[in-house]
Every structure is written in structure tokens, then in C-alpha cells.
Design a protein around this motif. Structure first.
Motif, PDB file in Angstrom:
ATOM      1  N   ALA A  46       1.177  -1.393  -0.636  1.00 31.82           N
ATOM      2  CA  ALA A  46       0.252  -0.128   0.304  1.00 31.82           C
ATOM      3  C   ALA A  46       0.903   1.381  -0.131  1.00 31.82           C
ATOM      4  O   ALA A  46       0.071   2.389  -0.827  1.00 31.82           O
ATOM      5  CB  ALA A  46      -0.710  -0.104   1.404  1.00 31.82           C
ATOM      6  N   ALA A  47       2.270   1.325   0.341  1.00 31.11           N
ATOM      7  CA  ALA A  47       3.099   2.402   0.712  1.00 31.11           C
ATOM      8  C   ALA A  47       3.559   2.719   0.045  1.00 31.11           C
ATOM      9  O   ALA A  47       4.400   3.330  -0.790  1.00 31.11           O
ATOM     10  CB  ALA A  47       3.638   2.815   1.544  1.00 31.11           C
ATOM     11  N   GLY A  48       3.761   1.321  -1.364  1.00 34.33           N
ATOM     12  CA  GLY A  48       4.440   1.295  -2.375  1.00 34.33           C
ATOM     13  C   GLY A  48       4.655   3.120  -3.802  1.00 34.33           C
ATOM     14  O   GLY A  48       5.517   3.713  -3.656  1.00 34.33           O
ATOM     15  N   PRO A  49       3.079   3.266  -3.951  1.00 31.22           N
ATOM     16  CA  PRO A  49       3.007   4.622  -4.938  1.00 31.22           C
ATOM     17  C   PRO A  49       3.625   5.747  -3.270  1.00 31.22           C
ATOM     18  O   PRO A  49       4.236   6.770  -5.001  1.00 31.22           O
ATOM     19  CB  PRO A  49       1.911   4.510  -4.806  1.00 31.22           C
ATOM     20  N   TYR A  50       3.467   5.983  -2.739  1.00 27.31           N
ATOM     21  CA  TYR A  50       3.597   7.731  -2.323  1.00 27.31           C
ATOM     22  C   TYR A  50       5.543   7.356  -1.444  1.00 27.31           C
ATOM     23  O   TYR A  50       6.222   7.477  -1.873  1.00 27.31           O
ATOM     24  CB  TYR A  50       2.708   7.346  -0.693  1.00 27.31           C
ATOM     25  N   ILE A  51       6.094   5.874  -1.575  1.00 26.66           N
ATOM     26  CA  ILE A  51       7.444   6.205  -1.483  1.00 26.66           C
ATOM     27  C   ILE A  51       8.424   5.916  -2.506  1.00 26.66           C
ATOM     28  O   ILE A  51       8.746   7.267  -3.018  1.00 26.66           O
ATOM     29  CB  ILE A  51       8.203   4.284  -0.859  1.00 26.66           C
ATOM     30  N   MET A  52       7.281   5.622  -3.858  1.00 33.99           N
ATOM     31  CA  MET A  52       7.906   5.861  -4.900  1.00 33.99           C
ATOM     32  C   MET A  52       7.979   7.571  -5.442  1.00 33.99           C
ATOM     33  O   MET A  52       8.805   7.765  -6.373  1.00 33.99           O
ATOM     34  CB  MET A  52       7.608   5.068  -5.557  1.00 33.99           C
ATOM     35  N   ALA A  53       6.376   7.728  -5.362  1.00 37.70           N
ATOM     36  CA  ALA A  53       6.510   9.610  -5.894  1.00 37.70           C
ATOM     37  C   ALA A  53       7.370  10.057  -5.316  1.00 37.70           C
ATOM     38  O   ALA A  53       7.845  11.259  -5.613  1.00 37.70           O
ATOM     39  CB  ALA A  53       4.885   9.713  -5.692  1.00 37.70           C
ATOM     40  N   GLY A  54       7.805  10.309  -3.691  1.00 36.88           N
ATOM     41  CA  GLY A  54       8.785  10.675  -2.889  1.00 36.88           C
ATOM     42  C   GLY A  54      10.535  10.717  -3.431  1.00 36.88           C
ATOM     43  O   GLY A  54      10.676  11.588  -3.512  1.00 36.88           O
ATOM     44  N   GLY A  55      10.611   9.290  -4.060  1.00 32.84           N
ATOM     45  CA  GLY A  55      12.404   9.029  -4.143  1.00 32.84           C
ATOM     46  C   GLY A  55      12.223   9.660  -6.248  1.00 32.84           C
ATOM     47  O   GLY A  55      13.407  10.338  -6.121  1.00 32.84           O
ATOM     48  N   ILE A  56      10.990   9.590  -7.034  1.00 36.61           N
ATOM     49  CA  ILE A  56      10.795  11.054  -7.518  1.00 36.61           C
ATOM     50  C   ILE A  56      11.021  11.969  -8.171  1.00 36.61           C
ATOM     51  O   ILE A  56      11.820  13.023  -8.555  1.00 36.61           O
ATOM     52  CB  ILE A  56       9.596  10.476  -8.783  1.00 36.61           C
ATOM     53  N   LEU A  57      10.538  12.710  -6.687  1.00 39.52           N
ATOM     54  CA  LEU A  57      10.333  13.795  -6.231  1.00 39.52           C
ATOM     55  C   LEU A  57      12.002  14.770  -5.862  1.00 39.52           C
ATOM     56  O   LEU A  57      12.403  15.410  -5.642  1.00 39.52           O
ATOM     57  CB  LEU A  57       9.459  14.291  -5.428  1.00 39.52           C
ATOM     58  N   ILE A  58      12.562  14.036  -4.870  1.00 41.30           N
ATOM     59  CA  ILE A  58      13.490  13.534  -4.279  1.00 41.30           C
ATOM     60  C   ILE A  58      14.839  14.347  -5.807  1.00 41.30           C
ATOM     61  O   ILE A  58      15.077  14.361  -6.066  1.00 41.30           O
ATOM     62  CB  ILE A  58      14.094  12.770  -3.332  1.00 41.30           C
ATOM     63  N   LEU A  59      14.358  12.410  -6.905  1.00 41.59           N
ATOM     64  CA  LEU A  59      15.749  13.457  -7.984  1.00 41.59           C
ATOM     65  C   LEU A  59      15.399  14.133  -8.842  1.00 41.59           C
ATOM     66  O   LEU A  59      16.590  15.008  -8.875  1.00 41.59           O
ATOM     67  CB  LEU A  59      14.973  11.458  -8.922  1.00 41.59           C
ATOM     68  N   LEU A  60      14.215  14.529  -8.702  1.00 37.24           N
ATOM     69  CA  LEU A  60      14.109  15.907  -9.703  1.00 37.24           C
ATOM     70  C   LEU A  60      14.495  16.794  -9.003  1.00 37.24           C
ATOM     71  O   LEU A  60      14.886  17.883  -9.541  1.00 37.24           O
ATOM     72  CB  LEU A  60      11.976  16.313  -9.737  1.00 37.24           C
ATOM     73  N   THR A  61      14.330  17.424  -7.068  1.00 32.97           N
ATOM     74  CA  THR A  61      15.290  17.865  -6.725  1.00 32.97           C
ATOM     75  C   THR A  61      16.228  18.443  -6.186  1.00 32.97           C
ATOM     76  O   THR A  61      17.316  18.828  -7.222  1.00 32.97           O
ATOM     77  CB  THR A  61      14.559  18.265  -5.247  1.00 32.97           C
ATOM     78  N   THR A  62      17.091  17.134  -6.839  1.00 36.94           N
ATOM     79  CA  THR A  62      18.065  16.561  -7.026  1.00 36.94           C
ATOM     80  C   THR A  62      18.881  17.547  -8.198  1.00 36.94           C
ATOM     81  O   THR A  62      19.892  17.958  -8.390  1.00 36.94           O
ATOM     82  CB  THR A  62      18.662  15.385  -7.375  1.00 36.94           C
ATOM     83  N   MET A  63      18.072  16.940  -9.435  1.00 35.02           N
ATOM     84  CA  MET A  63      18.855  17.293 -11.154  1.00 35.02           C
ATOM     85  C   MET A  63      18.574  19.162 -11.012  1.00 35.02           C
ATOM     86  O   MET A  63      19.098  19.714 -11.460  1.00 35.02           O
ATOM     87  CB  MET A  63      17.738  16.561 -11.727  1.00 35.02           C
ATOM     88  N   PHE A  64      17.683  19.433 -10.720  1.00 39.69           N
ATOM     89  CA  PHE A  64      17.125  21.019 -10.378  1.00 39.69           C
ATOM     90  C   PHE A  64      18.465  21.250  -9.629  1.00 39.69           C
ATOM     91  O   PHE A  64      18.781  22.498 -10.415  1.00 39.69           O
ATOM     92  CB  PHE A  64      15.703  21.544 -10.284  1.00 39.69           C
ATOM     93  N   GLY A  65      19.172  21.598  -8.699  1.00 33.05           N
ATOM     94  CA  GLY A  65      20.055  21.827  -8.039  1.00 33.05           C
ATOM     95  C   GLY A  65      21.425  21.458  -7.745  1.00 33.05           C
ATOM     96  O   GLY A  65      21.609  22.257  -8.162  1.00 33.05           O
TER      97      GLY A  65
END
Length: 308
Positions: A46-65
Motif C-alpha cells: 500500500a505504501a509503494g506509490p507514496y514511497i516511489m513518488a517521494g523518491g521521484i520528487l527527490i530525484l527531480l529536486t536533485t537534478m534541479f539543484g
């Protein structure tokens, strides 16, 4: 003029060493969360989509920064000839690692088709026999005597456990059209590169816009293909080994196309702001290398996943 900068590019002669950065650690956390979330999704967590979405958000933040910091260094004139070589070697080895990544999945596909399926069907190819890798048809004889190893695999050895698809995506439909689209995008991004060589800003911008549009159209057709596969053809990730290899390879490629479109869009905005000069535009070159790599991978996908 291609750039709003008035002075000629004159890179410094010393070797610039960047300050210590926390972005690699943040990016690693993002990748870890993305993978864990994906595994949870595949196992029904059940927590999979939220963990993956958080990971993608962190990756996008990393790319931007991270990319933003590199852009500031470049605009400040801190990148020397040696730094330029460093980035070129880094991008080259990154693409080599991507070749290895796709190579693993292609090897899995080839092994499945040439050895796994033929072993279960009791009818191996002649060259498999010649390699002395065929151990006999005992598995086929005692477990699945009615199984036929015909690829694409519409009927699995145990259809009660893994129901095969009703049909597969026609080769000369959307896949062929997407091939034409990606090949066209390779032409437009090369045309944009010629614009850099000539200092033609208008040609660069038009070429980038066309490439971005073609990439977005490709993704749209790919999404339509996935919807058709799930709703009409019964082709899913759970449809046995064919569904698994199909969605793994095409999905991984679609993710790379999405990343490429994002990078091309960033380059377009940087061109509009006048960040590049005819003799100083490796950021564009790196993205174009990546885009050509994505195009070549798709040719292999079209041949070995959709056609043969």
C-alpha cells in the motif's frame, strides 16, 4: 547573434575544482526510495506509490539543484578546458553505463527466447544443441507436455497461474510510427547542432522545439499503446515472461525519453536566455548524445521486441 553575451568565450587556464556537494547523497536517497517504492508496488504494498513518488520528487529536486549549480559555474567563467574534458568523459561513461543497463535486459530477453522457452517446449534451436547446452526434454515431457514455445508467448506453460495475452501489439502500427518519429527527432536535434556551429540562434530554437514536440508525441503514442495493451489485448506486466520483458524494456526506454525531453526543454530555455556560444555549448552536446543513444536503443527494441 546566437548569444546575448558580448564577450568572446575565453576559458580560464587553471583547473577549477568544484566545492564539496551534498547533491550526490540526496540523489542516492532518491534512487533508493524510487526502487523500494517500485518493488512495493510490484508486490502490492500500500505504501509503494507514496514511497516511489517521494523518491521521484527527490530525484527531480536533485537534478534541479545540481544542474543549476553547474550552470552557475559555467556562466561565471569557471569551466576551463580541462573541466570541459572532464564533463565529456563523464557523459561518455554515463552513456556506457546506460548501454550496460539496457544490455542486461536485452540479454534476459535473448536468454528467455533462445534457451528458457525452448527448454520448456522440448524443441531447442539447432545451435543450442550444438553448444551442448540442451539437457533434454524432461521438464516438457513430465510437466507441460502440451506447451509450445512459440514467440510471442501467448500461452504460458501454466496458463492457470500466468494467463497469457490475447494478442500482441502489431509491429507496423504504433511501433513503426514511433520509429519514424524518433528517427525524425534525431534529424531535428542534429539540425539544431548545426545551428550552434553556424551561430544561427533561430535554427537552434526551431530544431529544439521540433525535437521536444516529437519526443512528446512519441510518449503520447506509447501511452496509448499501453492502454490498448491492458484494456483490449490482455497484455500486462503479469502476462508471463512476454509481458514482463515487453513492459520492462519499453517502459525503461519510455522513462529515458521523458528524461531526454526534460533535458531538451532546459537547454531550450537556456538558449532563449543566451547561455551558449558557438565554441562553448557542451550542455547541448551532452543532451544530444543522450538523445541519439535513446534513438539507437529504440531501433533495437523495434527489431527484437516488436518485429522478430
Amino acid at each position: 547573434m546566437m548569444s546575448t553575451q558580448t564577450k568572446k568565450y575565453n576559458p580560464v587556464k587553471y583547473y577549477f575544482i568544484a566545492d564539496p556537494s551534498f547533491w550526490p547523497i540526496v540523489g542516492t536517497i532518491g534512487i533508493f526510495c524510487t526502487v523500494i517504492g517500485l518493488v512495493q508496488i510490484l508486490h502490492g504494498g500500500a505504501a509503494g506509490p507514496y514511497i516511489m513518488a517521494g523518491g521521484i520528487l527527490i530525484l527531480l529536486t536533485t537534478m534541479f539543484g545540481w544542474f543549476g549549480a553547474v550552470i552557475k559555474e559555467s556562466l561565471s567563467g569557471l569551466h576551463s578546458h580541462q573541466m570541459d574534458k572532464t564533463y565529456r568523459w563523464g557523459m561518455m561513461w554515463f552513456i556506457v553505463s546506460e548501454v550496460a543497463l539496457f544490455g542486461v535486459f536485452f540479454l534476459a530477453l535473448f536468454y528467455t527466447r533462445l534457451f528458457g522457452v525452448t527448454e520448456l517446449s522440448g524443441d531447442p534451436f539447432e545451435f543450442v544443441k550444438a553448444l551442448d547446452m540442451y539437457k533434454g526434454g524432461a521438464t516438457h515431457q513430465y510437466l507441460w507436455p502440451n506447451f509450445q514455445g512459440v514467440w510471442p508467448l501467448l500461452t504460458n506453460p501454466n496458463p492457470e497461474l500466468f494467463k497469457g495475452p490475447e494478442a500482441v501489439i502489431p509491429t507496423w502500427g504504433i511501433p513503426a510510427l514511433n520509429t519514424l518519429i524518433l528517427l525524425s527527432s534525431a534529424v531535428t536535434v542534429t539540425w539544431a547542432h548545426w545551428g550552434f556551429k553556424k551561430g544561427n540562434r533561430k535554427q537552434i530554437i526551431i530544431g529544439l522545439i521540433l525535437t521536444i514536440l516529437l519526443g512528446a508525441i512519441f510518449e503520447g503514442f506509447q501511452a496509448h499503446e499501453y492502454i490498448e495493451a491492458y484494456t483490449e489485448l490482455g497484455l500486462k506486466l503479469s502476462s508471463g515472461i512476454y509481458g514482463t520483458t515487453f513492459f520492462t524494456l519499453t517502459g525503461l526506454h519510455a522513462a529515458h525519453v521523458s528524461i531526454g525531453v526534460i533535458m531538451l526543454t532546459v537547454i531550450l530555455f537556456r538558449c532563449l536566455k543566451g547561455h551558449f556560444l558557438p565554441e562553448h555549448h557542451f550542455a547541448f552536446e551532452a543532451v544530444s548524445w543522450y538523445w541519439h543513444f535513446v534513438d539507437v536503443v529504440w531501433l533495437f527494441l523495434f527489431v527484437f521486441v516488436y518485429w522478430l
